[in-house]
Design an enzyme around this catalytic site. Structure first.
Site, mmCIF file in Angstrom:
data_model
loop_
_atom_site.group_PDB
_atom_site.id
_atom_site.type_symbol
_atom_site.label_atom_id
_atom_site.label_comp_id
_atom_site.label_asym_id
_atom_site.label_seq_id
_atom_site.Cartn_x
_atom_site.Cartn_y
_atom_site.Cartn_z
ATOM 1 N N LYS A 20 2.850 36.151 123.929
ATOM 2 C CA LYS A 20 1.090 35.376 123.997
ATOM 3 C C LYS A 20 1.204 34.550 124.630
ATOM 4 O O LYS A 20 2.553 33.949 125.230
ATOM 5 C CB LYS A 20 0.720 35.074 123.229
ATOM 6 N N TYR A 26 -3.825 5.612 142.618
ATOM 7 C CA TYR A 26 -4.787 5.751 141.808
ATOM 8 C C TYR A 26 -4.670 4.978 140.448
ATOM 9 O O TYR A 26 -3.480 4.513 139.211
ATOM 10 C CB TYR A 26 -4.612 7.181 140.695
HETATM 11 C C1 LIG Z 1 2.892 32.552 117.974
HETATM 12 C C2 LIG Z 1 3.055 32.620 117.099
HETATM 13 C C3 LIG Z 1 3.920 32.801 116.632
HETATM 14 C C4 LIG Z 1 5.023 31.696 117.139
HETATM 15 O O1 LIG Z 1 5.716 30.627 116.642
HETATM 16 P P1 LIG Z 1 6.392 30.180 117.370
HETATM 17 O O2 LIG Z 1 6.433 28.851 116.324
HETATM 18 O O3 LIG Z 1 6.383 29.386 119.016
HETATM 19 O O4 LIG Z 1 7.759 30.683 117.049
HETATM 20 C C5 LIG Z 1 4.544 34.121 115.144
HETATM 21 N N1 LIG Z 1 3.492 34.263 114.496
HETATM 22 C C6 LIG Z 1 1.638 34.427 115.027
HETATM 23 C C7 LIG Z 1 1.246 34.879 113.930
HETATM 24 C C8 LIG Z 1 1.752 33.517 116.365
HETATM 25 O O5 LIG Z 1 0.534 33.516 116.268
#
Ligand SMILES: *Cc1c(COP(=O)(O)O)cnc(C)c1O
Length: 363
Positions: free
Chosen positions: A30, A251
């Site tokens: 994702k 800044y």
């Molecule tokens: C993002 C996600 C993961 C992965 O989690 P990590 O901590 O990055 O390993 C696993 N399961 C779901 C449902 C997620 O949304």
């Protein structure tokens, strides 16, 4: 931004070694594979035969469909109107409520049968079917199956496996007691573990695991091993200034030279995703030496203090994340100093930064 495909693959193999060869791995890709670039990430990981891939939204799933023929699971609850597009792209959707079960059953009767994974809320609270309501949604699930929907998986999500692994056991216990009441067939894939879970409780791997951050070089808690570094952030010095006592920088003039200092202006800023919270706090590495970030980070440039390093010249590379010689800034160090987590640092790198993939020669 340099991305090391070999390190990504080694981290994948470390997950496999922890959970065992019979468990299917679903790399979470994702948010453009946590910012590293989903196209190249899938190309690098596909050689290791993951079971499938996980995304957050239908839009991400549709994009991924063009990159792989493996199963793609959308893990965030979808909006009611998105079901036809999801089915059309052969995405597996996550079911979190009764209304979606009803919609799945209807779609299936209309000849568009959808595969789904049912999420059980064991304490995450943001999504998932509440075990206390099983008398209501359990029959809705059976009705969806009777209508022709295909039950591919059932899962839960851990909330604190990274910093309090003791919370995993009660979450898994609730997941298992819910499974006992639901009695899914043996073909329904069970899964629970994120990156942290894969290392702190590999015994709960069931049939699939869903690692994310570890693959991309983020250490998910102190009980997990340190992954190989996947992402490096480097930029060039574009100017060197000999500052005199009293000269002000940036800044808000939050840094004032106390003595004769050398300042190097580097061509990267918060507009590239270098966290502005690292102003007067973070580190760069140049020629194998750590140099502090001074003054406020600007949108396009950042200044480091190179006092005592007379050889630094415009054109030289400064590393803000990753290795240079014996020095290394890890994702964890950078995130801690910025008051955030590695996930946010990685997904915060903006499109202005080119993703330069180093593809390995061997596996
Ligand atoms: C993002 C996600 C993961 C992965 O989690 P990590 O901590 O990055 O390993 C696993 N399961 C779901 C449902 C997620 O949304």
């Amino acid at each position: 931004m340099e991305v090391d495909a070999g390190a990504l693959r080694r981290n994948f193999r470390a997950v496999r070694a922890s959970v065992g060869p019979s468990v299917g791995i679903v790399p979470m890709v994702k948010a453009d594979a946590y910012g590293v670039g989903v196209r190249e990430a899938v190309r690098a990981l596909d050689a290791h035969e993951p079971w499938g891939y996980g995304v957050a939204s239908v839009a991400e799933g549709i994009e991924l469909r063009r990159l792989t023929e493996r199963p793609v699971v959308v893990f965030t609850p979808i909006a009611p109107g998105e079901l036809p597009a999801a089915i059309d792209a052969d995405l597996r959707i996550t079911v979190s409520d009764e209304a979606t079960l009803v919609a799945l059953g209807r779609a299936a009767t209309d000849g568009a049968s959808a595969r789904f994974h049912a999420e059980i809320d064991s304490g995450m609270g943001r999504a998932g079917l509440d075990p206390r309501g099983i008398d209501s949604w359990g029959p809705a699930l059976q009705a969806a199956l009777a209508g022709g929907a295909v039950w591919e998986g059932v899962f839960t999500h851990l909330h604190s496996a990274d910093d309090s692994p003791d919370t995993v056991d009660p979450q898994i216990a609730l997941f298992e007691s819910t499974l006992a009441r639901l009695a899914p067939g043996p073909d329904v894939l069970r899964h629970a573990l994120n990156s942290a879970g894969c290392f702190v409780r590999p015994g709960y791997a069931f049939q699939l695991v869903r690692p994310g951050i570890f693959l991309y070089g983020g250490r998910p808690g102190m009980e997990s091993p340190e992954p190989d570094a996947v992402v490096s952030l480097r930029a060039r010095v574009i100017r060197v200034k000999e500052a005199r006592p009293g000269d002000t920088l940036g800044y808000g003039s939050t840094h004032v030279a106390e003595r004769a200092e050398r300042w190097a202006t580097v061509a990267v800023g918060y507009g590239d995703g270098l966290p502005r919270a690292l102003s007067n706090k973070g580190w760069g590495v140049v020629g194998g030496r750590r140099v502090p970030i001074i003054g406020r980070i600007s949108m396009d440039v950042t200044v480091v203090d190179i006092t005592g390093l007379p050889s630094v010249r415009p054109g030289q590379v400064v590393t803000f994340l990753g290795c240079d010689g014996q020095e290394r800034v890890t994702l964890g160090e950078m995130a801690d100093l910025a008051g955030t987590i590695g996930y946010e640092v990685l997904t915060g790198f903006t499109p202005r930064l080119p993703r330069i993939w180093e593809l390995p020669v061997g596996p």
